[in-house]
Design a protein around this motif. Structure first.
Motif, mmCIF file in Angstrom:
data_model
loop_
_atom_site.group_PDB
_atom_site.id
_atom_site.type_symbol
_atom_site.label_atom_id
_atom_site.label_comp_id
_atom_site.label_asym_id
_atom_site.label_seq_id
_atom_site.Cartn_x
_atom_site.Cartn_y
_atom_site.Cartn_z
ATOM 1 N N ASP A 111 2.558 -3.876 3.096
ATOM 2 C CA ASP A 111 2.039 -2.512 3.004
ATOM 3 C C ASP A 111 2.245 -1.784 4.327
ATOM 4 O O ASP A 111 2.790 -2.340 5.279
ATOM 5 N N ARG A 112 1.792 -0.559 4.393
ATOM 6 C CA ARG A 112 2.052 0.232 5.605
ATOM 7 C C ARG A 112 1.320 -0.304 6.826
ATOM 8 O O ARG A 112 1.623 0.058 7.944
ATOM 9 N N TYR A 128 9.087 6.812 -9.998
ATOM 10 C CA TYR A 128 9.356 5.824 -8.960
ATOM 11 C C TYR A 128 9.566 6.526 -7.636
ATOM 12 O O TYR A 128 10.228 7.552 -7.586
ATOM 13 N N PRO A 129 9.060 5.997 -6.536
ATOM 14 C CA PRO A 129 8.385 4.709 -6.353
ATOM 15 C C PRO A 129 6.872 4.789 -6.529
ATOM 16 O O PRO A 129 6.183 3.782 -6.415
ATOM 17 N N HIS A 130 6.339 5.968 -6.785
ATOM 18 C CA HIS A 130 4.890 6.106 -6.917
ATOM 19 C C HIS A 130 4.432 5.518 -8.251
ATOM 20 O O HIS A 130 5.209 5.403 -9.185
ATOM 21 N N HIS A 135 1.966 0.151 -6.386
ATOM 22 C CA HIS A 135 1.859 -0.052 -4.932
ATOM 23 C C HIS A 135 3.019 -0.894 -4.390
ATOM 24 O O HIS A 135 3.580 -0.600 -3.338
ATOM 25 N N ASN A 180 6.009 -1.122 -5.541
ATOM 26 C CA ASN A 180 7.230 -0.325 -5.546
ATOM 27 C C ASN A 180 7.266 0.617 -4.345
ATOM 28 O O ASN A 180 8.322 0.806 -3.726
ATOM 29 N N GLU A 181 6.116 1.191 -4.011
ATOM 30 C CA GLU A 181 6.047 2.050 -2.823
ATOM 31 C C GLU A 181 6.351 1.246 -1.557
ATOM 32 O O GLU A 181 7.093 1.707 -0.685
ATOM 33 N N ASN A 182 5.768 0.043 -1.479
ATOM 34 C CA ASN A 182 6.036 -0.817 -0.317
ATOM 35 C C ASN A 182 7.507 -1.170 -0.234
ATOM 36 O O ASN A 182 8.114 -1.127 0.835
ATOM 37 N N ALA A 240 10.091 0.412 -1.517
ATOM 38 C CA ALA A 240 10.921 1.579 -1.211
ATOM 39 C C ALA A 240 10.909 1.860 0.295
ATOM 40 O O ALA A 240 11.907 2.287 0.865
ATOM 41 N N ARG A 241 9.765 1.597 0.931
ATOM 42 C CA ARG A 241 9.642 1.798 2.376
ATOM 43 C C ARG A 241 10.337 0.682 3.152
ATOM 44 O O ARG A 241 10.970 0.908 4.170
#
Length: 181
Positions: free
Chosen positions: A75-76, A107-109, A112, A114-116, A118-119
């Motif tokens: 995660d961030r 996507y990516p929202h 969670h 998928n967001e990670n 994508a980052r």
């Protein structure tokens, strides 16, 4: 001020100890046939544990015998975040999928992990008791997408993808491999 420092320091120590304990236990996500079995099937985990495979994998078709794969992202805050998802092989390559039901943001929202990813596309994948460090590449090629979706339908004939849903597909490549779509 001294009381504030004592309380703040105590909280930091407790959180550090908790993370240390969880690092030792792994706290993996549960392996459930469906997320609807129990609310605990929807709870993400932290670190994945298993035997790290560092040799190249020339053919991923061995994954056809496994119903799910676990994927660990960061995660961030750089903490691990792991979930259970579907894995599919196609032409000896490994793909992970993430279904977005109608109503989820694009996507990516909406997911969670998928967001990670994508980052930071560097992930750890667990299949059986083996761990693989890989890079996930979002698949946009229509022919490749169609072939992977067909293989997924064969592997998971009971999975129902509702109308208006979208299947996001990720190609797992070695960390030193450069793939572009």
């Amino acid at each position: 001020m001294k009381t504030f420092l004592k309380v703040g320091g105590s909280i930091v120590i407790v959180v550090a100890l908790l993370l240390l304990i969880l690092r030792g236990t792994g706290f993996e996500p549960r392996a459930c046939p469906s997320a609807n079995v129990s609310w605990t099937c929807k709870v993400p985990g932290l670190w994945l544990r298993g035997n790290l495979v560092t040799t190249p994998v020339p053919d991923w078709s061995f994954t056809d015998q496994y119903q799910n794969a676990k994927v660990q992202t960061r995660d961030r805050f750089l903490l691990p975040y792991s979930v259970t998802t579907y894995c599919v092989s196609y032409n000896g390559q490994l793909y992970l999928t993430s279904v977005y039901q109608r109503g989820l943001p694009p996507y990516p929202h909406g997911r969670h992990w998928n967001e990670n990813m994508a980052r930071d596309p560097h992930v750890r994948i667990k299949i059986g008791d083996q761990l693989f460090d890989r890079t996930l590449v979002y698949v946009t090629d229509p022919a490749e997408r169609a072939a992977v979706i067909l293989n997924k339908a064969k592997k998971y004939p009971k999975q129902i993808i509702g109308p208006g849903s979208f299947i996001n597909i990720f190609h797992a490549v070695s960390n030193d491999e450069r793939v572009s779509n």
